[in-house]
Motif scaffolding. Structure first.
Motif, PDB file in Angstrom:
ATOM      1  N   ARG A   1      -3.520   8.729   7.914  1.00 15.86           N
ATOM      2  CA  ARG A   1      -3.738   8.987   9.341  1.00 15.86           C
ATOM      3  C   ARG A   1      -4.156   7.703  10.047  1.00 15.86           C
ATOM      4  N   ARG A   2      -3.602   7.487  11.223  1.00 16.60           N
ATOM      5  CA  ARG A   2      -3.925   6.270  11.956  1.00 16.60           C
ATOM      6  C   ARG A   2      -5.377   6.225  12.394  1.00 16.60           C
ATOM      7  N   ASP A   3      -5.969   7.381  12.672  1.00 16.68           N
ATOM      8  CA  ASP A   3      -7.343   7.400  13.170  1.00 16.68           C
ATOM      9  C   ASP A   3      -8.371   7.517  12.053  1.00 16.68           C
ATOM     10  N   ALA A   4      -7.928   7.540  10.794  1.00 13.60           N
ATOM     11  CA  ALA A   4      -8.853   7.734   9.675  1.00 13.60           C
ATOM     12  C   ALA A   4      -9.545   6.432   9.308  1.00 13.60           C
ATOM     13  N   VAL A   5     -10.844   6.532   9.033  1.00 12.13           N
ATOM     14  CA  VAL A   5     -11.608   5.398   8.502  1.00 12.13           C
ATOM     15  C   VAL A   5     -11.652   5.559   6.984  1.00 12.13           C
ATOM     16  N   LEU A   6     -11.053   4.640   6.275  1.00 19.91           N
ATOM     17  CA  LEU A   6     -10.949   4.765   4.827  1.00 19.91           C
ATOM     18  C   LEU A   6     -12.296   4.529   4.162  1.00 19.91           C
ATOM     19  N   SER A   7     -12.602   5.373   3.178  1.00 20.14           N
ATOM     20  CA  SER A   7     -13.802   5.184   2.377  1.00 20.14           C
ATOM     21  C   SER A   7     -13.618   3.971   1.472  1.00 20.14           C
ATOM     22  N   PRO A   8     -14.711   3.426   0.913  1.00 22.11           N
ATOM     23  CA  PRO A   8     -14.563   2.304  -0.028  1.00 22.11           C
ATOM     24  C   PRO A   8     -13.645   2.632  -1.205  1.00 22.11           C
ATOM     25  N   ILE A   9     -13.708   3.876  -1.703  1.00 21.83           N
ATOM     26  CA  ILE A   9     -12.837   4.269  -2.811  1.00 21.83           C
ATOM     27  C   ILE A   9     -11.381   4.262  -2.374  1.00 21.83           C
ATOM     28  N   ALA A  10     -11.122   4.803  -1.186  1.00 19.37           N
ATOM     29  CA  ALA A  10      -9.750   4.836  -0.674  1.00 19.37           C
ATOM     30  C   ALA A  10      -9.214   3.429  -0.460  1.00 19.37           C
ATOM     31  N   ARG A  11     -10.057   2.543   0.057  1.00 15.31           N
ATOM     32  CA  ARG A  11      -9.608   1.158   0.256  1.00 15.31           C
ATOM     33  C   ARG A  11      -9.298   0.492  -1.080  1.00 15.31           C
ATOM     34  N   ASP A  12     -10.094   0.796  -2.095  1.00 14.80           N
ATOM     35  CA  ASP A  12      -9.880   0.207  -3.417  1.00 14.80           C
ATOM     36  C   ASP A  12      -8.568   0.716  -4.019  1.00 14.80           C
ATOM     37  N   PHE A  13      -8.306   2.011  -3.870  1.00 13.88           N
ATOM     38  CA  PHE A  13      -7.056   2.557  -4.398  1.00 13.88           C
ATOM     39  C   PHE A  13      -5.858   1.973  -3.651  1.00 13.88           C
ATOM     40  N   ARG A  14      -5.980   1.847  -2.351  1.00 11.26           N
ATOM     41  CA  ARG A  14      -4.886   1.269  -1.564  1.00 11.26           C
ATOM     42  C   ARG A  14      -4.573  -0.150  -2.039  1.00 11.26           C
ATOM     43  N   LEU A  15      -5.613  -0.929  -2.319  1.00  9.63           N
ATOM     44  CA  LEU A  15      -5.403  -2.289  -2.803  1.00  9.63           C
ATOM     45  C   LEU A  15      -4.725  -2.282  -4.166  1.00  9.63           C
ATOM     46  N   THR A  16      -5.165  -1.390  -5.056  1.00  5.56           N
ATOM     47  CA  THR A  16      -4.547  -1.275  -6.376  1.00  5.56           C
ATOM     48  C   THR A  16      -3.071  -0.926  -6.260  1.00  5.56           C
ATOM     49  N   LEU A  17      -2.762   0.026  -5.387  1.00  2.26           N
ATOM     50  CA  LEU A  17      -1.375   0.459  -5.231  1.00  2.26           C
ATOM     51  C   LEU A  17      -0.504  -0.658  -4.680  1.00  2.26           C
ATOM     52  N   ARG A  18      -1.003  -1.375  -3.692  1.00  2.00           N
ATOM     53  CA  ARG A  18      -0.208  -2.446  -3.086  1.00  2.00           C
ATOM     54  C   ARG A  18       0.019  -3.592  -4.079  1.00  2.00           C
ATOM     55  N   ARG A  19      -0.937  -3.813  -4.971  1.00  2.00           N
ATOM     56  CA  ARG A  19      -0.776  -4.877  -5.964  1.00  2.00           C
ATOM     57  C   ARG A  19       0.246  -4.509  -7.028  1.00  2.00           C
ATOM     58  N   MET A  20       0.310  -3.212  -7.377  1.00  2.00           N
ATOM     59  CA  MET A  20       1.132  -2.801  -8.510  1.00  2.00           C
ATOM     60  C   MET A  20       2.498  -2.273  -8.124  1.00  2.00           C
ATOM     61  N   ALA A  21       2.631  -1.761  -6.887  1.00  2.00           N
ATOM     62  CA  ALA A  21       3.892  -1.115  -6.511  1.00  2.00           C
ATOM     63  C   ALA A  21       5.017  -2.131  -6.467  1.00  2.00           C
ATOM     64  N   PRO A  22       6.125  -1.856  -7.141  1.00  2.00           N
ATOM     65  CA  PRO A  22       7.258  -2.780  -7.141  1.00  2.00           C
ATOM     66  C   PRO A  22       8.121  -2.591  -5.906  1.00  2.00           C
ATOM     67  N   VAL A  23       9.026  -3.509  -5.697  1.00  2.00           N
ATOM     68  CA  VAL A  23       9.967  -3.413  -4.588  1.00  2.00           C
ATOM     69  C   VAL A  23      11.244  -2.711  -5.036  1.00  2.00           C
ATOM     70  N   ASP A  24      11.582  -2.821  -6.306  1.00  2.00           N
ATOM     71  CA  ASP A  24      12.843  -2.295  -6.804  1.00  2.00           C
ATOM     72  C   ASP A  24      12.591  -1.132  -7.759  1.00  2.00           C
ATOM     73  N   PRO A  25      13.325  -0.017  -7.628  1.00  2.00           N
ATOM     74  CA  PRO A  25      13.083   1.134  -8.503  1.00  2.00           C
ATOM     75  C   PRO A  25      13.240   0.831  -9.975  1.00  2.00           C
ATOM     76  N   SER A  26      14.156  -0.076 -10.334  1.00  2.00           N
ATOM     77  CA  SER A  26      14.306  -0.404 -11.748  1.00  2.00           C
ATOM     78  C   SER A  26      13.048  -1.064 -12.289  1.00  2.00           C
ATOM     79  N   MET A  27      12.385  -1.878 -11.449  1.00  2.00           N
ATOM     80  CA  MET A  27      11.114  -2.480 -11.842  1.00  2.00           C
ATOM     81  C   MET A  27      10.068  -1.391 -12.021  1.00  2.00           C
ATOM     82  N   MET A  28      10.126  -0.384 -11.170  1.00  2.00           N
ATOM     83  CA  MET A  28       9.168   0.690 -11.251  1.00  2.00           C
ATOM     84  C   MET A  28       9.281   1.406 -12.581  1.00  2.00           C
ATOM     85  N   ARG A  29      10.496   1.674 -13.023  1.00  2.00           N
ATOM     86  CA  ARG A  29      10.657   2.354 -14.295  1.00  2.00           C
ATOM     87  C   ARG A  29      10.176   1.491 -15.457  1.00  2.00           C
ATOM     88  N   GLU A  30      10.403   0.189 -15.374  1.00  2.00           N
ATOM     89  CA  GLU A  30       9.932  -0.708 -16.421  1.00  2.00           C
ATOM     90  C   GLU A  30       8.416  -0.702 -16.492  1.00  2.00           C
TER      91      GLU A  30
END
Length: 309
Positions: free
Chosen positions: A278-307
């Motif tokens: 949500r655009r108006d949501a203030v993320l909790s510290p846990i949510a911000r930490d998970f978002r950072l983890t996801l952005r670091r690990m998420a691949p750009v290509d689906p084949s990379m994702m499967r690997e």
């Protein structure tokens, strides 16, 4: 509108404390107030109600009839308030240690396992609640605050939701390995028309995405078999009942020798999977930490994702 502006929680707490101790001095100690401040609160309450609540002598403090009538009711109000505040505080504490994520099934299967594993190793004290649902339900859970995040795609832009793009996921053709369409390296959308097509129902997010993207080429699939889940389509394709259109990240590693996967072109259509919030949501510290983890690990290509999975 408050009919008794001099009646507030401070005054009620002062009244209950004096009545409980039968002493202004002991009540002042309990409330950490000076004697004069406590007396002013009691006086303000008596003036607001236009009654005397205590009979005072040099040795004793006793309730008047009006005070006896008020005491159990004031105690009830304060108990109810304290219980309500404790309930809110406890709920806040529980939410502070929990993260709820709604996710479409393909992303839940291929994207989340490695990311959740990494996050859990770093934050083992956090309880993760994963809601696997269709696109409409994911959007609803995020919009009404049941989930801090959704991992899905947006068919249309939403004024209430933001998406952090993580993965561009093109749609591909799945057909029997001996099918005529499997002979080439890629297939144009117009070439699909003669063949029985296994496709998601018109209310699904994937179908709405395709209908919107292919409007300009008069996308009118015929001879349909409509399905609810993408995994069902692969079984039907393998049984020789038709061809299907699926996102590339939904192609299992063990697709089998009897199924051919071919890119679809003219045009290339892709969905962008991302972290929706949500655009108006203030993320909790846990949510911000998970978002950072996801952005670091998420691949750009689906084949990379499967690997990585």
């Amino acid at each position: 509108m408050n009919r008794f502006p001099g009646v507030d929680l401070d005054a009620l707490r002062a009244f209950v404390a004096v009545a409980s101790h039968a002493s202004f001095n002991d009540a002042a100690i309990e409330l950490n107030l000076s004697g004069s401040a406590l007396t002013r609160r009691i006086k303000r309450l008596e003036e607001a109600l236009d009654v005397m609540l205590f009979e005072r002598t040099t040795r004793n403090v006793a309730l008047t009839a009006s005070g006896e009538l008020l005491l159990p009711r004031a105690q009830g109000v304060l108990r109810e308030l304290d219980a309500s505040l404790e309930l809110v505080t406890e709920a806040t504490r529980m939410r502070a240690g929990q993260l709820t994520i709604a996710c479409i099934p393909t992303a839940a299967k291929l994207m989340l396992p490695g990311i959740v594993s990494s996050f859990h190793r770093r934050r083992p004290e956090v309880r993760l609640r994963l809601i696997e649902a269709n696109l409409a339900t994911v959007m609803q859970r995020v919009a009404n605050g049941d989930a801090e995040f959704g991992i899905a795609f947006l068919v249309n832009e939403s004024p209430d939701l933001d998406i952090d793009e993580l993965l561009v996921d093109p749609y591909v053709l799945a057909c029997p390995a001996d099918h005529p369409l499997a002979a080439g390296e890629h297939v144009a959308w117009r070439e699909l028309r003669p063949w029985p097509l296994i496709v998601s129902g018109s209310s699904s997010g994937n179908r709405r995405m395709l209908d919107a993207a292919l409007r300009d080429i008069d996308w009118r699939p015929e001879r349909l078999i409509e399905i609810e889940h993408l995994t069902t389509s692969l079984g039907l394709v393998e049984a020789g009942l038709g061809i299907s259109i699926i996102p590339r990240c939904a192609v299992p590693r063990e697709a089998g020798a009897r199924i051919a996967i071919r890119p679809l072109v003219d045009p290339t259509v892709a969905r962008t999977i991302g972290l929706i919030r949500r655009r108006d949501a203030v993320l909790s510290p846990i949510a911000r930490d998970f978002r950072l983890t996801l952005r670091r690990m998420a691949p750009v290509d689906p084949s990379m994702m499967r690997e990585r999975s």
